[in-house]
Design an enzyme around this catalytic site. Structure first.
Site, short mmCIF file in Angstrom:
data_model
loop_
_atom_site.label_atom_id
_atom_site.label_comp_id
_atom_site.label_asym_id
_atom_site.label_seq_id
_atom_site.Cartn_x
_atom_site.Cartn_y
_atom_site.Cartn_z
N ASN A 85 50.84 72.47 33.99
CA ASN A 85 50.79 72.87 32.58
C ASN A 85 51.72 72.00 31.73
OD1 ASN A 85 50.25 74.40 30.14
ND2 ASN A 85 49.42 75.93 31.52
N HIS A 111 50.48 68.63 33.46
CA HIS A 111 50.20 68.57 34.89
C HIS A 111 50.93 67.43 35.61
CE1 HIS A 111 47.55 71.80 34.25
NE2 HIS A 111 46.41 71.18 34.06
N HIS A 185 44.21 73.67 41.09
CA HIS A 185 43.35 73.62 39.90
C HIS A 185 41.87 73.73 40.28
CE1 HIS A 185 42.22 72.48 35.81
NE2 HIS A 185 43.50 72.47 35.47
N SER A 186 41.55 74.63 41.23
CA SER A 186 40.14 74.81 41.60
C SER A 186 39.38 75.55 40.50
CB SER A 186 40.03 75.62 42.89
OG SER A 186 40.44 74.82 43.97
N ASP A 251 42.08 79.42 27.70
CA ASP A 251 43.01 78.42 28.25
C ASP A 251 44.40 78.98 27.97
OD1 ASP A 251 44.18 76.18 29.24
OD2 ASP A 251 43.41 74.79 27.73
N GLN A 288 47.39 80.65 34.49
CA GLN A 288 46.54 80.14 33.42
C GLN A 288 45.10 80.49 33.76
OE1 GLN A 288 48.15 78.47 31.00
NE2 GLN A 288 46.55 77.49 29.79
N GLU A 315 45.27 79.42 37.62
CA GLU A 315 46.34 78.50 38.01
C GLU A 315 47.67 79.24 38.01
OE1 GLU A 315 45.94 75.02 35.27
OE2 GLU A 315 44.05 75.99 34.83
C1 BGC Z 1 44.85 73.21 31.01
C2 BGC Z 1 43.84 72.71 30.01
C3 BGC Z 1 43.46 71.31 30.41
C4 BGC Z 1 42.92 71.32 31.81
C5 BGC Z 1 42.61 69.97 32.30
C6 BGC Z 1 44.20 73.22 32.34
O1 BGC Z 1 45.10 73.66 33.28
O2 BGC Z 1 45.36 74.46 30.66
O3 BGC Z 1 44.33 72.73 28.70
O4 BGC Z 1 42.54 70.74 29.54
O5 BGC Z 1 43.83 71.91 32.68
O6 BGC Z 1 41.63 70.04 33.24
#
Ligand code: BGC
Length: 351
Positions: A85, A111, A185-186, A251, A288, A315
């Site tokens: 994040n 990230h 991030h699956s 999001d 998230q 997430e």
């Molecule tokens: C975020 C999004 C972002 C995405 C990218 C997510 O974890 O919260 O804002 O666009 O990841 O794939």
């Protein structure tokens, strides 16, 4: 069981990369690569025994290395770190020192920055026990990599259990005080890839969320979800009120109920067309929910284009921008301490 193990030379990396396919007695199959610690595929049966893909990803590791993918990276199935994040303006202060990170998301670091853990080649070994099989991945992130202080040693274990859970255990240690926030991030889609996820029913075990500004940075408030489009306390379709959300779909960081550092149920989704369900558990204080708002059909597998809202991510995380918010759960890790995080995805069929 480990039903397949493969090593391939990837010219883009000038290095060998491994993939492993795990399978349990419920016939769930999970494919993991040591490139980015990515979950490439998860296949489970639906209520008719139809065995199909439920996670977005590619069949060939090389597809995660194209310039199109890297330039518009959706982090499909990736392990994200050192800080999942956003960190506002890519800056934070720790022990009186200001650090500046590599930014990759407008004014923010997202990230872990452009060279985050999602594109590192990890060490990988496999293990087999009577009721579980898995892989152990490890990585060393150098002091000041992407701007983060401290040499960080990370260990990540993926375990597929007899009970149809994919358990992800993270551990990290540092030689200088740093910040750590690791996640997976699956993107899940339980519909046999027949449709987007807007008709999936979702429950979120979160009474509160952290509102954000126009750059997706938390304002610092912690607000009740009640009666807002973020209220998923009772099951309802993801698409129900998605149009009422500020910005492009969900999001948002939700504050998990009952956080004490042990595993809590954060979310449950059900797809009535196939009968599949998925539960998400985490030891983290937040998660998230991201509904694939920026997917635009550019990437695909087997003729299925990953269009907008084609998957939903859960997430596990500290809160976004925690390093700049005193009252948010601390993401600091000191020498001598061990960062630990467990996430569980449990696959099933709805009753
Ligand atoms: C975020 C999004 C972002 C995405 C990218 C997510 O974890 O919260 O804002 O666009 O990841 O794939």
């Amino acid at each position: 069981m480990i039903i397949n193990e493969k090593t391939q030379f990837v010219s883009e990396l000038n290095q060998e990369v491994k993939t492993v396919v795990l399978q349990n007695r419920k016939h769930t199959q999970v494919t993991i690569t040591n490139y980015g610690g990515i979950i490439m595929s998860i296949k489970t049966p639906d209520r008719r025994g139809n065995f199909a893909e439920i996670a977005l990803g590619f069949d060939d590791v090389e597809d995660y290395l194209t310039s199109d993918y890297k330039n518009n990276c959706p982090y499909l199935g990736a392990t994200v770190g050192r800080y999942a994040n956003r960190i506002a303006q890519g800056k934070f202060t720790l022990d009186g020192e200001e650090y500046t990170l590599n930014c990759n998301n407008g004014p923010n670091s997202l990230h872990g920055g452009p060279g985050g853990f999602h594109q590192k080649v990890w060490e990988m070994t496999t293990f087999k026990e009577p009721k579980r099989t898995g892989v152990v991945l490890s990585l060393t992130s150098d002091d000041m990599e992407e701007g983060f202080p401290g040499k960080l040693n990370v260990k990540l274990t993926y375990t597929l259990t007899f009970d149809n859970e994919l358990v992800i255990d993270y551990e990290a240690t540092t030689d200088k005080t740093t910040v750590v926030n690791l996640t997976n991030h699956s993107y899940f889609n339980l519909s046999n890839m027949q449709s987007d996820v807007l008709k999936h029913k979702m429950v979120l075990y979160a009474d509160k969320f952290t509102p954000k500004d126009e750059n997706d940075i938390p304002t610092g408030e912690i607000v009740a979800v009640n009666d807002s489009p973020l209220d998923f306390l009772m099951p309802r379709q993801i698409g129900d009120r998605i149009g009422d959300v500020d910005g492009k779909g969900y999001d948002h960081n939700f504050v998990i109920n009952g956080f004490e550092g042990d595993l809590n149920l954060g979310a449950r989704i059900i797809d009535e067309s196939t009968g599949r369900s998925l539960e998400f558990y985490t030891t983290e204080p937040g998660f998230q929910v991201y509904t694939g708002n920026y997917l635009d059909g550019q990437f695909e597998r087997g003729g299925v284009a990953f269009n907008e809202n084609y998957g939903v991510c859960f997430e596990a995380q500290k809160f976004p921008d925690s390093p700049n918010k005193e009252h948010f759960p601390s993401a600091a890790l000191k020498p001598g301490e061990t960062y630990r995080q467990t996430t569980v995805y449990k696959f099933g069929l709805a009753d």
